[in-house]
Design a protein around this motif. Structure first.
Motif, PDB file in Angstrom:
ATOM      1  N   ILE A   1       0.715  -1.470   0.074  1.00 15.17           N
ATOM      2  CA  ILE A   1       0.215  -0.088   0.055  1.00 15.17           C
ATOM      3  C   ILE A   1       0.798   1.172  -0.134  1.00 15.17           C
ATOM      4  O   ILE A   1       0.882   2.204  -0.892  1.00 15.17           O
ATOM      5  CB  ILE A   1      -0.918  -0.078   1.182  1.00 15.17           C
ATOM      6  CG1 ILE A   1      -2.048  -1.108   0.946  1.00 15.17           C
ATOM      7  CG2 ILE A   1      -1.719   1.472   1.329  1.00 15.17           C
ATOM      8  CD1 ILE A   1      -2.763  -1.232   2.437  1.00 15.17           C
ATOM      9  N   GLN A   2       1.794   1.439   0.891  1.00 17.48           N
ATOM     10  CA  GLN A   2       2.612   2.434   1.129  1.00 17.48           C
ATOM     11  C   GLN A   2       3.624   2.576  -0.181  1.00 17.48           C
ATOM     12  O   GLN A   2       3.891   3.743  -0.426  1.00 17.48           O
ATOM     13  CB  GLN A   2       3.513   2.403   2.473  1.00 17.48           C
ATOM     14  CG  GLN A   2       2.456   2.466   3.546  1.00 17.48           C
ATOM     15  CD  GLN A   2       1.777   3.875   3.619  1.00 17.48           C
ATOM     16  OE1 GLN A   2       1.981   4.910   3.006  1.00 17.48           O
ATOM     17  NE2 GLN A   2       0.744   3.934   4.543  1.00 17.48           N
ATOM     18  N   GLY A   3       4.316   1.495  -0.555  1.00 17.96           N
ATOM     19  CA  GLY A   3       4.806   1.535  -1.635  1.00 17.96           C
ATOM     20  C   GLY A   3       4.145   1.767  -3.086  1.00 17.96           C
ATOM     21  O   GLY A   3       4.850   2.713  -3.861  1.00 17.96           O
ATOM     22  N   GLY A   4       3.089   1.343  -3.129  1.00 14.96           N
ATOM     23  CA  GLY A   4       2.143   1.671  -4.267  1.00 14.96           C
ATOM     24  C   GLY A   4       1.844   3.262  -4.235  1.00 14.96           C
ATOM     25  O   GLY A   4       1.902   3.950  -5.399  1.00 14.96           O
ATOM     26  N   ASN A   5       1.428   3.585  -3.012  1.00 16.97           N
ATOM     27  CA  ASN A   5       1.174   5.155  -2.811  1.00 16.97           C
ATOM     28  C   ASN A   5       2.187   6.221  -3.365  1.00 16.97           C
ATOM     29  O   ASN A   5       2.403   7.109  -3.974  1.00 16.97           O
ATOM     30  CB  ASN A   5       0.747   5.530  -1.430  1.00 16.97           C
ATOM     31  CG  ASN A   5      -0.774   4.767  -1.325  1.00 16.97           C
ATOM     32  OD1 ASN A   5      -1.494   4.476  -2.104  1.00 16.97           O
ATOM     33  ND2 ASN A   5      -0.978   4.578   0.032  1.00 16.97           N
ATOM     34  N   PHE A   6       3.435   5.711  -2.539  1.00 14.85           N
ATOM     35  CA  PHE A   6       4.705   6.386  -2.880  1.00 14.85           C
ATOM     36  C   PHE A   6       5.031   6.540  -4.600  1.00 14.85           C
ATOM     37  O   PHE A   6       5.296   7.360  -4.996  1.00 14.85           O
ATOM     38  CB  PHE A   6       5.859   5.643  -2.193  1.00 14.85           C
ATOM     39  CG  PHE A   6       7.218   6.231  -2.459  1.00 14.85           C
ATOM     40  CD1 PHE A   6       7.394   7.602  -1.643  1.00 14.85           C
ATOM     41  CD2 PHE A   6       8.273   5.869  -2.910  1.00 14.85           C
ATOM     42  CE1 PHE A   6       8.658   8.410  -1.809  1.00 14.85           C
ATOM     43  CE2 PHE A   6       9.392   6.410  -3.207  1.00 14.85           C
ATOM     44  CZ  PHE A   6       9.706   7.746  -2.491  1.00 14.85           C
ATOM     45  N   LEU A   7       4.847   5.325  -5.166  1.00 15.25           N
ATOM     46  CA  LEU A   7       4.771   5.305  -6.675  1.00 15.25           C
ATOM     47  C   LEU A   7       3.979   6.183  -7.274  1.00 15.25           C
ATOM     48  O   LEU A   7       4.248   6.643  -8.244  1.00 15.25           O
ATOM     49  CB  LEU A   7       5.191   3.941  -7.024  1.00 15.25           C
ATOM     50  CG  LEU A   7       6.333   3.052  -6.635  1.00 15.25           C
ATOM     51  CD1 LEU A   7       6.280   1.646  -7.129  1.00 15.25           C
ATOM     52  CD2 LEU A   7       7.781   3.675  -7.095  1.00 15.25           C
ATOM     53  N   CYS A   8       2.913   5.841  -6.835  1.00 14.93           N
ATOM     54  CA  CYS A   8       1.831   6.494  -7.471  1.00 14.93           C
ATOM     55  C   CYS A   8       2.154   8.135  -7.516  1.00 14.93           C
ATOM     56  O   CYS A   8       1.662   8.939  -8.582  1.00 14.93           O
ATOM     57  CB  CYS A   8       0.353   6.345  -7.145  1.00 14.93           C
ATOM     58  SG  CYS A   8      -0.075   4.713  -7.146  1.00 14.93           S
ATOM     59  N   GLY A   9       2.420   8.423  -6.248  1.00 17.90           N
ATOM     60  CA  GLY A   9       2.825   9.991  -6.097  1.00 17.90           C
ATOM     61  C   GLY A   9       3.945  10.381  -6.800  1.00 17.90           C
ATOM     62  O   GLY A   9       4.069  11.627  -7.403  1.00 17.90           O
ATOM     63  N   ILE A  10       4.987   9.543  -7.029  1.00 19.23           N
ATOM     64  CA  ILE A  10       6.172   9.824  -8.166  1.00 19.23           C
ATOM     65  C   ILE A  10       5.599  10.084  -9.543  1.00 19.23           C
ATOM     66  O   ILE A  10       5.811  11.086 -10.011  1.00 19.23           O
ATOM     67  CB  ILE A  10       7.315   8.897  -7.863  1.00 19.23           C
ATOM     68  CG1 ILE A  10       7.892   8.909  -6.736  1.00 19.23           C
ATOM     69  CG2 ILE A  10       8.363   9.006  -9.003  1.00 19.23           C
ATOM     70  CD1 ILE A  10       8.899   7.694  -6.579  1.00 19.23           C
TER      71      ILE A  10
END
Length: 452
Positions: A33-42
Motif C-alpha cells: 500500500i505505502q510503496g504503491g502510494n509512493f510510486l503513484c505519487g512519483i
C-alpha cells in the motif's frame, strides 16, 4: 539446528495461525500500500507538477472524506459484535453492508452541499470534477465495510490480499494514462477512486460465501450495533477529520503549488505508518472483549515494538528524505524537505498513539478514543488557523505535530483514569524480543501474548 530454527520462525510468521503471522501478512500488504502510494505519487508529481498534484489532492480528498465521516461507527462495531457473538455473523454482516450503501448515498448529498465552499479557492473545473466524484462515496464506504468484515474473522491473508492489490491497480492505471499522454489531474483522480472496483467485486463474493449475509431479525443486535457504533463514531469522524484536518484546512488557505509540496512531504512521511497500521489491524480483533489485564498486556507489547521500529525508520528517512524528494519527485519538490522532517516526527507519535488507542476500543470504551481524537482536533484547528497564514505549509506541519503530541498525552494518561491500570511502558524490553522470537511470553496475559 539453525535451519530448523529458521524454518520454525518462517512457519510461525506465515502459517496464518498466530498474531505474528497475522501481522506479517498485514505488514506485507501495508508495504504494498505505502510503496504503491509512493510510486503513484512519483508518477503523478512528475507528470502534472506541484500545481496539478495540489488539484488532484483536492479532487480525491473530499469524496473519500465525506464517505468515511458518515460510517456511524458501524464497521468497527461489527468487529466487536462478531467477536462477541460469532453465531450471528450473518445478521451482523447484512446490517453492516446495508448501512454502508445507505450512508454512502447520504454522503453524496452532504458533499454536494458543502463541497463548493470547501474548494472556493480552486478553479471551477476542479470543483465540478470533485462534485461528480462524490458518486463514488457509496462504493468507498462499501469497500471499507468489506475489508473490515475480513478483519472481524481474523482472515488476515484475505484482508491483506484485498488491501494490497488496490494501490497496485491504481499504479497500473496511472502508468497506462502516462504512457498514452492522458495523465491529467482529472484522469488521475478517476484512477485513484475507481481502480479498486475489480478487487471490491471479488471481495463481495468472498464476504457472501463466508458470512451468508441475512436480514438482521434480532432487534437487540441492531440496538447493540448502533449503540457501540455511535459511541465509536465519535472516534471515527473525529479521527477522519484529525488525520486530514491539515489538508482540509490548508487546501483553502494556500495555493495549489504549496498544497502539492505539502501532499508530497506527507506522502513520504506516511511510509512509516506501514508499521502501526499492520499492528492495529490485527490488535483489535485479537483482544476485543478480553479482560482489561489481557488487553493492556498485549497492547503494551505492540506499542513498544511499534515505537522502536518507527523510531529507527524515521531516523533513516530524516537523513535520506531530501535526496528521496530530489531524485524521486524531481527538483521541483526540493522545497518539501524541511516539512518532511517535521512530518516524520509526527508520524512516529501518531503511530504510537493509534496503537495505544486500540486498548480502549477492545475494552468497549470507544468514547475514550472519541475524546482522544477531539483533543487533537481542538488543538489542531486553532493552531492551523494561527500558523498557516503566518508560515504557510511549514506552519501547518508544526501545528499538526503539536496536535498529535496532545493526542498522545491524552491517551497515555487515560489508562489510569478510564481503565484503572497503569499505562504500558514505551521502552522496548528484552523479553519483548524474546517473545517475538519464541512465540512465548511471561507477561500477565500469556495466552494472548504468545500468539504474537
Amino acid at each position: 539446528m539453525a535451519n530448523e530454527q529458521t524454518g520454525s520462525l518462517r512457519r510461525r510468521l506465515f502459517s496464518g495461525k498466530s498474531g505474528a503471522s497475522s501481522v506479517s501478512f498485514v505488514f506485507i500488504a501495508n508495504i504494498l500500500i505505502q510503496g504503491g502510494n509512493f510510486l503513484c505519487g512519483i508518477v503523478t508529481a512528475r507528470a502534472i507538477g506541484p500545481t496539478g498534484r495540489g488539484e488532484l489532492a483536492a479532487m480525491i480528498m473530499w469524496p473519500q472524506f465525506f464517505a468515511y465521516a458518515l460510517t456511524l461507527g458501524i464497521p468497527v462495531a461489527s468487529i466487536y459484535k462478531i467477536r462477541e457473538e460469532p453465531e450471528k455473523k450473518g445478521m451482523v454482516a447484512g446490517a453492516t453492508l446495508l448501512s454502508s450503501v445507505l450512508l454512502g448515498i447520504v454522503a453524496i448529498g452532504v458533499g454536494l452541499l458543502l463541497l463548493p465552499y470547501a474548494l472556493h479557492t480552486y478553479q471551477h473545473h476542479v470543483v465540478h470534477t470533485a462534485e461528480w466524484l462524490l458518486l463514488v462515496a457509496p462504493q468507498a464506504l462499501l469497500g471499507l465495510t468489506l475489508t473490515v468484515l475480513a478483519r472481524s474473522t481474523e482472515s488476515f491473508k484475505t484482508y491483506s490480499l484485498f488491501t494490497g492489490a488496490q494501490p497496485v491497480l491504481i499504479l497500473l492505471c496511472l502508468l497506462v494514462e502516462w504512457a498514452f499522454g492522458v495523465l491529467t489531474p482529472t484522469n488521475a483522480a478517476i484512477a485513484y477512486l475507481m481502480a479498486n472496483v475489480p478487487v471490491m467485486i471479488i471481495n463481495i463474493f468472498w464476504v457472501w460465501r463466508t458470512f451468508r449475509p441475512e436480514w438482521p431479525r434480532d432487534p437487540r443486535l441492531l440496538r447493540d450495533l448502533l449503540s457501540y457504533g455511535l459511541r465509536a463514531w465519535g472516534s471515527d469522524i473525529l479521527g477522519t477529520i484529525a488525520n486530514q484536518v491539515d489538508r482540509l484546512l490548508i487546501v483553502g488557505m494556500v495555493n495549489p503549488k504549496s498544497m502539492g509540496l505539502y501532499v508530497v512531504a506527507q506522502s513520504v512521511s506516511n511510509v512509516l505508518l506501514v508499521i502501526p497500521n499492520a499492528v492495529t489491524t490485527v490488535l483489535l480483533p485479537k483482544v476485543a472483549a478480553r479482560s482489561t489485564e489481557e488487553i493492556v498486556a498485549f497492547t503494551g507489547r505492540a506499542v513498544r515494538v511499534t515505537a522502536a521500529l518507527m523510531a529507527a525508520a524515521s531516523l533513516t528517512l530524516i537523513l535520506l528524505g531530501p535526496s528521496i524528494l530530489h531524485f524521486a519527485y524531481s527538483e521541483r519538490f526540493d522545497g518539501a524537505a524541511p516539512i518532511l522532517r517535521l512530518l516524520l516526527v509526527e508520524s512516529v507519535i501518531d503511530g504510537v498513539t493509534s496503537t495505544l488507542g486500540q486498548a480502549f476500543l477492545a475494552a468497549s470504551s470507544p468514547g475514550t478514543v472519541a475524546m482522544l481524537q477531539g483533543c487533537g482536533l481542538l488543538t489542531a484547528v486553532p493552531l492551523l488557523l494561527l500558523m498557516v497564514p503566518r508560515w504557510g505549509i511549514m506552519g501547518a506541519a508544526i501545528a499538526f505535530a503539536l496536535s498529535t503530541l496532545a493526542r498522545f498525552t491524552f491517551v497515555y494518561f487515560s489508562f489510569q483514569r478510564r481503565l484503572g491500570v497503569k499505562p504500558p511502558s514505551l521502552l522496548l524490553r528484552r523479553e519483548d524480543l524474546r517473545a517475538l522470537r519464541r512465540g512465548r511470553s511471561r507477561n500477565p496475559a500469556p495466552e494472548i501474548a504468545s500468539s504474537l
